[in-house]
Design a protein around this motif. Structure first.
Motif, PDB file in Angstrom:
ATOM      1  N   MET A   1      25.577  35.830 -98.667  1.00 19.02           N
ATOM      2  CA  MET A   1      25.649  36.951 -99.641  1.00 19.02           C
ATOM      3  C   MET A   1      24.289  37.090-100.338  1.00 19.02           C
ATOM      4  O   MET A   1      23.768  36.131-100.876  1.00 19.02           O
ATOM      5  N   ASN A   2      23.725  38.295-100.289  1.00 14.14           N
ATOM      6  CA  ASN A   2      22.420  38.540-100.924  1.00 14.14           C
ATOM      7  C   ASN A   2      22.632  38.972-102.370  1.00 14.14           C
ATOM      8  O   ASN A   2      23.283  39.974-102.638  1.00 14.14           O
ATOM      9  N   ASN A   3      22.083  38.204-103.301  1.00 15.97           N
ATOM     10  CA  ASN A   3      22.241  38.552-104.721  1.00 15.97           C
ATOM     11  C   ASN A   3      21.040  39.307-105.273  1.00 15.97           C
ATOM     12  O   ASN A   3      20.931  39.517-106.467  1.00 15.97           O
ATOM     13  N   LYS A   4      20.109  39.681-104.413  1.00 17.34           N
ATOM     14  CA  LYS A   4      18.892  40.326-104.894  1.00 17.34           C
ATOM     15  C   LYS A   4      19.203  41.719-105.449  1.00 17.34           C
ATOM     16  O   LYS A   4      20.041  42.439-104.921  1.00 17.34           O
ATOM     17  N   VAL A   5      18.500  42.054-106.539  1.00 16.68           N
ATOM     18  CA  VAL A   5      18.646  43.381-107.139  1.00 16.68           C
ATOM     19  C   VAL A   5      17.299  44.102-107.030  1.00 16.68           C
ATOM     20  O   VAL A   5      16.254  43.530-107.336  1.00 16.68           O
ATOM     21  N   LYS A   6      17.334  45.346-106.580  1.00 12.53           N
ATOM     22  CA  LYS A   6      16.103  46.145-106.475  1.00 12.53           C
ATOM     23  C   LYS A   6      16.174  47.313-107.451  1.00 12.53           C
ATOM     24  O   LYS A   6      17.255  47.871-107.674  1.00 12.53           O
ATOM     25  N   ILE A   7      15.020  47.657-108.013  1.00 14.93           N
ATOM     26  CA  ILE A   7      14.965  48.707-109.047  1.00 14.93           C
ATOM     27  C   ILE A   7      14.297  49.958-108.491  1.00 14.93           C
ATOM     28  O   ILE A   7      13.234  49.893-107.863  1.00 14.93           O
ATOM     29  N   VAL A   8      14.915  51.102-108.773  1.00 19.34           N
ATOM     30  CA  VAL A   8      14.375  52.416-108.379  1.00 19.34           C
ATOM     31  C   VAL A   8      14.224  53.251-109.644  1.00 19.34           C
ATOM     32  O   VAL A   8      15.025  53.140-110.577  1.00 19.34           O
ATOM     33  N   THR A   9      13.173  54.083-109.706  1.00 20.46           N
ATOM     34  CA  THR A   9      13.029  55.030-110.819  1.00 20.46           C
ATOM     35  C   THR A   9      12.405  56.311-110.271  1.00 20.46           C
ATOM     36  O   THR A   9      12.289  56.488-109.061  1.00 20.46           O
ATOM     37  N   ASP A  10      12.011  57.223-111.166  1.00 21.17           N
ATOM     38  CA  ASP A  10      11.360  58.461-110.724  1.00 21.17           C
ATOM     39  C   ASP A  10       9.961  58.553-111.335  1.00 21.17           C
ATOM     40  O   ASP A  10       9.576  57.736-112.161  1.00 21.17           O
ATOM     41  N   SER A  11       9.221  59.563-110.916  1.00 23.11           N
ATOM     42  CA  SER A  11       7.799  59.633-111.268  1.00 23.11           C
ATOM     43  C   SER A  11       7.528  59.983-112.729  1.00 23.11           C
ATOM     44  O   SER A  11       6.382  59.935-113.177  1.00 23.11           O
ATOM     45  N   THR A  12       8.555  60.307-113.511  1.00 22.98           N
ATOM     46  CA  THR A  12       8.308  60.569-114.938  1.00 22.98           C
ATOM     47  C   THR A  12       8.140  59.266-115.718  1.00 22.98           C
ATOM     48  O   THR A  12       7.955  59.283-116.925  1.00 22.98           O
ATOM     49  N   VAL A  13       8.191  58.135-115.037  1.00 24.34           N
ATOM     50  CA  VAL A  13       8.064  56.822-115.693  1.00 24.34           C
ATOM     51  C   VAL A  13       6.672  56.630-116.312  1.00 24.34           C
ATOM     52  O   VAL A  13       6.482  55.781-117.183  1.00 24.34           O
ATOM     53  N   ASP A  14       5.690  57.424-115.850  1.00 23.50           N
ATOM     54  CA  ASP A  14       4.352  57.433-116.459  1.00 23.50           C
ATOM     55  C   ASP A  14       3.610  56.089-116.426  1.00 23.50           C
ATOM     56  O   ASP A  14       2.871  55.770-117.356  1.00 23.50           O
ATOM     57  N   LEU A  15       3.837  55.303-115.382  1.00 20.93           N
ATOM     58  CA  LEU A  15       3.074  54.059-115.230  1.00 20.93           C
ATOM     59  C   LEU A  15       2.286  54.117-113.920  1.00 20.93           C
ATOM     60  O   LEU A  15       2.723  54.754-112.962  1.00 20.93           O
ATOM     61  N   PRO A  16       1.132  53.425-113.865  1.00 18.90           N
ATOM     62  CA  PRO A  16       0.334  53.454-112.632  1.00 18.90           C
ATOM     63  C   PRO A  16       1.110  52.907-111.440  1.00 18.90           C
ATOM     64  O   PRO A  16       1.931  51.997-111.589  1.00 18.90           O
ATOM     65  N   LYS A  17       0.813  53.482-110.262  1.00 15.88           N
ATOM     66  CA  LYS A  17       1.464  53.041-109.021  1.00 15.88           C
ATOM     67  C   LYS A  17       1.306  51.536-108.813  1.00 15.88           C
ATOM     68  O   LYS A  17       2.233  50.857-108.389  1.00 15.88           O
ATOM     69  N   GLU A  18       0.099  51.037-109.136  1.00 23.55           N
ATOM     70  CA  GLU A  18      -0.200  49.613-108.923  1.00 23.55           C
ATOM     71  C   GLU A  18       0.751  48.732-109.736  1.00 23.55           C
ATOM     72  O   GLU A  18       1.223  47.700-109.268  1.00 23.55           O
TER      73      GLU A  18
END
Length: 283
Positions: free
Chosen positions: A1-18
């Protein structure tokens, strides 16, 4: 069982891609259409390139949420190893992005929880960054969602618009009110109340705006620890630096983030706009 959690957001987050890449966050871009040509936010066009086009455009640029299909594609890809996904997005009060993500979550086989941040810009990033850090440390979906909810409740956002022209174009205020406001040199300040643009006061000068921001920070952070603070601006970097210096007199906090805000937001505010965002925790 994989317990990993991945986070998704949209481009209005206003933080650098890096920074997003370093945290392992997947960003799904919104798009903006200027003079008949569409650009992916943060991919095909930068914030400063966009402002030049915004000012010189004959028509109001149109912003569009990511398609349901683009979310399904990301969710399928990220969840194929059994990971759970938390997808945190800009306020549903200003965009259909959250609704698009919700529809996609129902269509994918991956386990996706979609969160309405009720904010935009750096105020959205407070939730995304904390969620990503917790996910990287092995926290569960429930633990991350509880923390995100807590941050949401203790976040403030105040935005000052320098010209009323773009609020009129976007249908947020009527032309008559704008004419009176412009003659009086009024600059409205609004908050995001439950994710909806809500006027709170009016100022005529930047000094009055800075004093309002200082007063709010003093009141709302009294007896609390500031966990994050940032300023998003549209062609107003000098003013942003002034605000930062003034706020340092109120609270001993040095980790200020100052960003050029996304085209999605500057479409509605126009040049000269500035937003202050912060979140607190109990001492």
């Amino acid at each position: 069982m994989n317990n990993k959690v991945k986070i998704v957001t949209d481009s209005t987050v206003d933080l650098p891609k890096e920074e997003m890449q370093a945290l392992g966050v997947t960003v799904v871009p919104l798009s903006v259409t200027v003079n008949g040509k569409s650009y992916l936010d943060g991919v095909d066009i930068t914030s400063s390139e966009y402002v030049g086009m915004l000012v010189n455009s004959d028509e109001i640029p149109q912003s569009s949420q990511p398609s349901v299909g683009s979310f399904v594609e990301k969710y399928d890809e990220l969840g194929k190893d059994g990971s759970s996904i938390i997808s945190i997005h800009m306020t549903s009060g200003m965009s259909g992005t959250y609704a698009s993500a919700k529809t996609a979550a129902d269509m994918t086989d991956s386990n996706v929880t979609v969160v309405d941040s009720t904010f935009i810009s750096l105020a959205l990033s407070f939730q995304v960054k904390e969620a990503a850090k917790m996910a990287n440390e092995g926290a569960s979906v429930e633990e991350i969602l509880a923390k995100v909810e807590k941050i949401k409740k203790h976040t403030s956002l105040y935005i000052m618009v320098d010209t009323l022209e773009y609020l009129v174009k976007g249908g947020r205020i009527g032309r008559g009110r704008a004419l009176v406001g412009s003659l009086l040199k009024i600059k409205p300040i609004a908050s995001l109340d439950d994710g909806v643009y809500t006027p709170v006061t009016k100022v005529r000068t930047y000094v009055q705006m800075i004093n309002f921001f200082k007063k709010k920070l003093e009141e709302e952070a009294s007896g609390k620890i500031i966990k994050g603070i940032g300023i998003a601006q549209v062609e107003a970097k000098g003013l942003a630096n002034q605000v930062r210096d003034a706020l340092k007199e109120v609270k001993d906090f040095n980790e200020f983030t100052i960003v050029d805000t996304t085209p999605i937001i500057s479409t509605h505010t126009g040049p000269g706009a500035l937003a202050l965002m912060y979140y607190t925790d109990q001492e």
